[in-house]
Design a protein around this motif. Sequence first.
Motif, PDB file in Angstrom:
ATOM      1  N   PHE A 216       0.790   4.673 -11.156  1.00  0.00           N
ATOM      2  CA  PHE A 216       0.540   3.314 -10.658  1.00  0.00           C
ATOM      3  C   PHE A 216       0.481   2.316 -11.815  1.00  0.00           C
ATOM      4  CE2 PHE A 216      -1.220   6.398  -7.704  1.00  0.00           C
ATOM      5  CZ  PHE A 216      -0.535   6.056  -6.543  1.00  0.00           C
TER       6      PHE A 216
ATOM      7  N   ALA B  24      -4.743   2.003  -8.147  1.00  0.00           N
ATOM      8  CA  ALA B  24      -4.411   3.239  -7.461  1.00  0.00           C
ATOM      9  C   ALA B  24      -3.896   2.949  -6.054  1.00  0.00           C
ATOM     10  CB  ALA B  24      -5.644   4.143  -7.393  1.00  0.00           C
ATOM     11  N   ASP B  25      -2.842   3.675  -5.650  1.00  0.00           N
ATOM     12  CA  ASP B  25      -2.299   3.623  -4.287  1.00  0.00           C
ATOM     13  C   ASP B  25      -1.598   2.306  -3.927  1.00  0.00           C
ATOM     14  OD1 ASP B  25      -3.163   6.194  -3.952  1.00  0.00           O
ATOM     15  OD2 ASP B  25      -5.056   5.634  -2.972  1.00  0.00           O
ATOM     16  N   TYR B  26      -1.215   1.525  -4.932  1.00  0.00           N
ATOM     17  CA  TYR B  26      -0.462   0.286  -4.646  1.00  0.00           C
ATOM     18  C   TYR B  26       0.746   0.141  -5.577  1.00  0.00           C
ATOM     19  CZ  TYR B  26      -3.888  -1.381  -1.310  1.00  0.00           C
ATOM     20  OH  TYR B  26      -4.685  -1.498  -0.202  1.00  0.00           O
ATOM     21  N   HIS B  27       1.848  -0.403  -5.039  1.00  0.00           N
ATOM     22  CA  HIS B  27       3.022  -0.751  -5.850  1.00  0.00           C
ATOM     23  C   HIS B  27       3.453  -2.169  -5.503  1.00  0.00           C
ATOM     24  CE1 HIS B  27       3.349   3.602  -6.590  1.00  0.00           C
ATOM     25  NE2 HIS B  27       4.068   3.259  -7.663  1.00  0.00           N
TER      26      HIS B  27
ATOM     27  N   LEU C 238       7.641   8.277  -3.406  1.00  0.00           N
ATOM     28  CA  LEU C 238       7.538   6.831  -3.228  1.00  0.00           C
ATOM     29  C   LEU C 238       8.802   6.300  -2.548  1.00  0.00           C
ATOM     30  CD1 LEU C 238       5.906   4.235  -3.854  1.00  0.00           C
ATOM     31  CD2 LEU C 238       7.025   4.182  -6.090  1.00  0.00           C
TER      32      LEU C 238
ATOM     33  N   HIS D 123       0.847  -1.188   0.000  1.00  0.00           N
ATOM     34  CA  HIS D 123       0.000   0.000   0.000  1.00  0.00           C
ATOM     35  C   HIS D 123       0.893   1.251   0.000  1.00  0.00           C
ATOM     36  CE1 HIS D 123      -3.386   2.552   1.909  1.00  0.00           C
ATOM     37  NE2 HIS D 123      -3.525   2.483   0.596  1.00  0.00           N
ATOM     38  N   THR D 124       0.723   2.102  -0.991  1.00  0.00           N
ATOM     39  CA  THR D 124       1.556   3.311  -1.108  1.00  0.00           C
ATOM     40  C   THR D 124       0.643   4.511  -1.364  1.00  0.00           C
ATOM     41  OG1 THR D 124       1.805   2.753  -3.450  1.00  0.00           O
ATOM     42  CG2 THR D 124       3.634   2.156  -1.993  1.00  0.00           C
ATOM     43  N   PRO D 125      -0.143   4.901  -0.393  1.00  0.00           N
ATOM     44  CA  PRO D 125      -1.188   5.905  -0.622  1.00  0.00           C
ATOM     45  C   PRO D 125      -0.649   7.222  -1.177  1.00  0.00           C
ATOM     46  CG  PRO D 125      -0.855   5.526   1.740  1.00  0.00           C
ATOM     47  CD  PRO D 125      -0.079   4.480   1.018  1.00  0.00           C
ATOM     48  N   GLY D 126      -1.195   7.621  -2.312  1.00  0.00           N
ATOM     49  CA  GLY D 126      -0.882   8.926  -2.908  1.00  0.00           C
ATOM     50  C   GLY D 126       0.522   9.053  -3.471  1.00  0.00           C
ATOM     51  N   CYS D 127       1.317   7.962  -3.476  1.00  0.00           N
ATOM     52  CA  CYS D 127       2.714   8.072  -3.938  1.00  0.00           C
ATOM     53  C   CYS D 127       2.787   7.908  -5.462  1.00  0.00           C
ATOM     54  CB  CYS D 127       3.582   7.019  -3.253  1.00  0.00           C
ATOM     55  SG  CYS D 127       3.729   7.253  -1.484  1.00  0.00           S
ATOM     56  N   ARG D 128       2.580   8.996  -6.154  1.00  0.00           N
ATOM     57  CA  ARG D 128       2.582   8.957  -7.618  1.00  0.00           C
ATOM     58  C   ARG D 128       3.952   9.235  -8.193  1.00  0.00           C
ATOM     59  NH1 ARG D 128      -1.880  10.556 -10.688  1.00  0.00           N
ATOM     60  NH2 ARG D 128      -3.812  10.185  -9.591  1.00  0.00           N
TER      61      ARG D 128
END
Length: 597
Positions: free
Chosen positions: A355, A384-387, A288, A278-283
């Motif tokens: 993403f 969205a919001d995942y890597h 990131l 979960h990487t919220p908002g890390c565009r």
Amino acid sequence: MNSDCRTPASGNKVDANGEVLGQMVSRYLAPTMKENPAEAEIASHRLMIRAGLIRRLAAGIYSFLPLGLRSLRKAERIIRAEMNRFNSREVLLPAVQPAELWKESGRWEKYGPELLRFQDRHGRDCIIGPTHEEVMTDLVRREVRSFRDLPLNLFQIQTKFRDEVRPRFGLMRGREFIMKDAYSFDADDAGAESSYQDMRQAYVNIFRNCGLQFAVVEADSGSIGGSFSHEFMVLAESGEDALAFCSECGYAANLEKARLAGYPGFEAPETQGMTRTHTPGCRHVPQLAAFLGTEQGHIIKSMLFLTEEGEPVLALIPGHREINPVKLKNALGGSAPTLASPGEAEMIMGVPMGFVTPVGAGVRIIADLGVGRLNSGVVGAGEADYHHVGAKPGRDFRVDSYADLAEVVEGDPCPNCRGALVIKRGVEVGHIFKLGLKYSEAMGARYAKADGTEAPIVMGCYGIGLGRTVAASVEQNHDKDGIVWPAALAPFQVALLPLQMGDDEVRSKALALFDELVDLGVETLCDDRDVRPGLKFKDADLLGLPVRVTVSEKSLKDGRVEIKTRRSKELSMVPLEGCAGRVRELVDETLRQEQGR
Ligand code: ATP
Ligand code: MG
């Protein structure tokens, strides 16, 4: 020189070739401007307008005033001399060309909107030449019959038109401009290589003789690849091109071409498998990397491009690097890619930019060589919001091809010697290119060999922009007060300033000195205007002729005049007697020094 001068009662001093040697400002068209013209973004453009060298007629279309034309002619003479020396023969081809030739070469379709097309009264398609490969090849295919006619090298100095998207910087990127273009025709590759080397040497001589600091760099030669093309770059901070140099081995290349030899200390630890995280908002990469506590280089950026044909291509690059668009274009086989907009990316990939994932992607994937060297990296997870952390190329996602896509940066290892690269900026003033059989095959330019069989002629082409060369010389040589001309391109060598034209003695002594200078062959511009000394000095600095000679009431009191060199700002008071000879020596010495002899 003396006997060659003819001086009609009201006229100028003219040399044996009809060129003006001595000129009075009052009878000239040399309008100077105090204010910077609003449209001029770089120094050379500002100064060439302010000093009265050029005037704009329309976007990218300029008139040369007398002073500007003189510099242009000097560049022209230097170029012509070297071309002649290297056995290129001058011709003059038309600006207007029939479309048929461009259809034959295939460029009628390919050239795009830079090509100015029109129809004549009979409805026949025509163009105004942006370059002359087609016309030259046509001439040669008609005139050259056998191996005895080769090698052949032809050049011209002629006006081109290219409807540039963004004409700017005055003469640097005009729409109408003057080019010296040369074309070589050889029987085989070895001959073409030798013609290329000759032209390379001619160009080195030309730019040296112009008194410019330049570099010869390996250039992009489109999808042909290999070192088929070199650019001649005048070094200047405002230059449009970035260049990589190695101070240790002398390697020099345009950034579009500079190979990235490796990423030191770059590999990430091998992983067993990737983890959805979960990487919220890390565009963005920095965000990131900070969030995951990982290096930016261990994040794999996935960027979606669209080829000219509209095919989506996902390009992967380590997060601390940028993709060079020309390298990507070449890796895609010559189709120029454009970065997909956020909307397009979301539509094609089904997720917001940032993403996008290569994992299971249904589009072509091309990756930078650096990605291939990573044991694992962070990629978008396609939602969205995942890597995915710990993703391994080849194991967790498919890569269709690898290529050197990354733009080199300062400090990167040199591809030849592993020294550190430095990045400088430059203006491309000349370009030499091995064409090979491209035009001769498309247009049927063939010759008969000694054994009677036929073969296509091997070609090369070689261009120099004259206006751009003059502008680049100003860009490289100016200070806060104005231009500091290299002597070889200066419109005149000497600015003669009689400070008080109303004073009989100043006037007569200055005019006598003017005659003496001209008799010695020194190109002299005499500011005979009845204006205050401050203005004469300001204008002299603005125009920047190499040597300034000032005659004033004060200096004449002890029979002397003042000599000042524009570049070093050195001042000396010298006796009027013998002054012309000293000026001549100073001019010659300056020329020699600037040409590195
Ligand atoms: P650029 O990348 O700057 O557009 P180019 O690769 O299109 O240049 P060539 O086709 O190789 O240029 O043309 C040969 C020379 O003509 C260039 O080296 C440059 O000096 C000059 N030249 C090209 N385009 C222009 C222009 N728009 N205005 C002035 N000079 C130009
Ligand atoms: Mg161009």
